[in-house]
Write a protein that holds these residues in place. Sequence first.
Motif, short mmCIF file in Angstrom:
data_model
loop_
_atom_site.label_atom_id
_atom_site.label_comp_id
_atom_site.label_asym_id
_atom_site.label_seq_id
_atom_site.Cartn_x
_atom_site.Cartn_y
_atom_site.Cartn_z
N PHE A 57 40.05 47.85 43.41
CA PHE A 57 39.62 46.47 44.01
C PHE A 57 38.80 45.53 43.23
CE2 PHE A 57 41.10 48.46 47.92
CZ PHE A 57 41.40 47.55 49.07
N LEU A 66 48.02 45.92 45.13
CA LEU A 66 47.16 44.99 44.52
C LEU A 66 47.24 44.77 43.26
CD1 LEU A 66 44.44 43.21 45.26
CD2 LEU A 66 43.09 45.35 44.47
N TYR A 115 38.52 43.94 51.44
CA TYR A 115 39.58 42.88 51.21
C TYR A 115 38.92 41.68 50.64
CZ TYR A 115 42.48 45.45 54.62
OH TYR A 115 43.26 46.29 55.16
N SER A 118 39.00 42.47 47.02
CA SER A 118 39.89 42.39 46.32
C SER A 118 40.58 40.84 46.16
CB SER A 118 41.15 42.95 47.41
OG SER A 118 41.56 42.12 48.47
#
Length: 422
Positions: A57, A66, A115, A118
Amino acid sequence: MKIIKELIKPYKGLPKEVYIIALLRLINAMRVWMNSFLAIKLNSIFTMNNILLGKDFLTCSGTGILGLVCILFILLGGKLTDTVGRKKIIIIFDLLVALSYLISGFMKSSMAMLYIISLASVFISIAQPAHDALIADITTPKNRTGAYSLLYLGKNIGLAVGPLVGMLLFRKSIKFLFIANAVISLVTTCIILIFIKDTFKISKNEELGEDRKLEQHVKGSVLKVLVSRPILIYFSLIMAGYFFVYSQWSFLIPQYTEANFANEGAKLYCYLASFNGVIVIIFTAVITAMLSKVKNIRKIVYGGLLYAVGIGLLGFYSTKAGFFIAAFIFSIGEITVMISSVPFIVNHTPASHRGRISAVLPLITGFGYGLGPIISSKLIRKITIATALKYIGVIMLIYTLLMFLLGKKEKNIEQNVTLLKN
């Protein structure tokens, strides 16, 4: 005194923005280690039921969804850099990075927090081509090697200091790591806002002479530009081979130290990594000064030879002394390659496409780096690591020969470049 003057000569008279950006590179490099410690904290908090954890991340360098998303956003960042402008993209998305880390610092540990992290990685990806294009804008072929050498030096000093700062914050709560990241992003962004000029309009209106023909603005897509100057494609494909070999430093070498020195391998590799950092910091200025009159592509050939000797030597001589000798040779090769490769690309890239080229070509070279561990892991199932290192040394010699041949053809290829004007 004369020696010192010669060492600092490549760094004298550079645009003031280069010195500022070098300082920012140092600061941001410290954040790399902070993110590593942050990844450790996150991995200790979240269970293995989470799909993506920690460093994937934080750096967007891992595999999976990702990583693919980040590639797409790097390409988007390249396009925005060449259409909206360098400084605007940097300010907008670096501020969003700071905001993302700040918000994460005040959130409870949850998937929602991951999140947000990220998102920070995505914003970093978008801004990266703008940072690269900005440096290209403020430099010329005459001072680029010195400028990129200084930036490389600043980054490595930051990487050397980073573990100390990261460890201090690591002992605190995870909140401190997030806030430290946010503060660093905010401070560096403010420095760029205040002290770095907007190079986009200047670059668009800049009159470049015949000696910088390859940097003149052209029309067309990035694909058309690459087709019109195939030297960039050839160079990137060969550099992918260089990075294939370079990746073994962090993949095969740690395994080899452990195989040769049971229970001491990890410690030895840590010493080698520190030794590499010391060599890079001490010798970057020396190598830059010594090779100041050598063409970039020829310097990369020299670096390739040093890679081949450094990595191949361990296939024959695997004592502790052998590891340090190999590390020294490899480190000198690393310096030589790293301070020369980006200036070569910039010197062959039209100013109108600097953002897009700086987004596309690293994907090609990075493919070699990513492929390195995959191929090596399969190789060492069938042969010993020592034999694998010998083979990799030979592979490096082949790519070095290809770079040498490209250098021989460089002038002819440049003369046949078609400028995509009107």
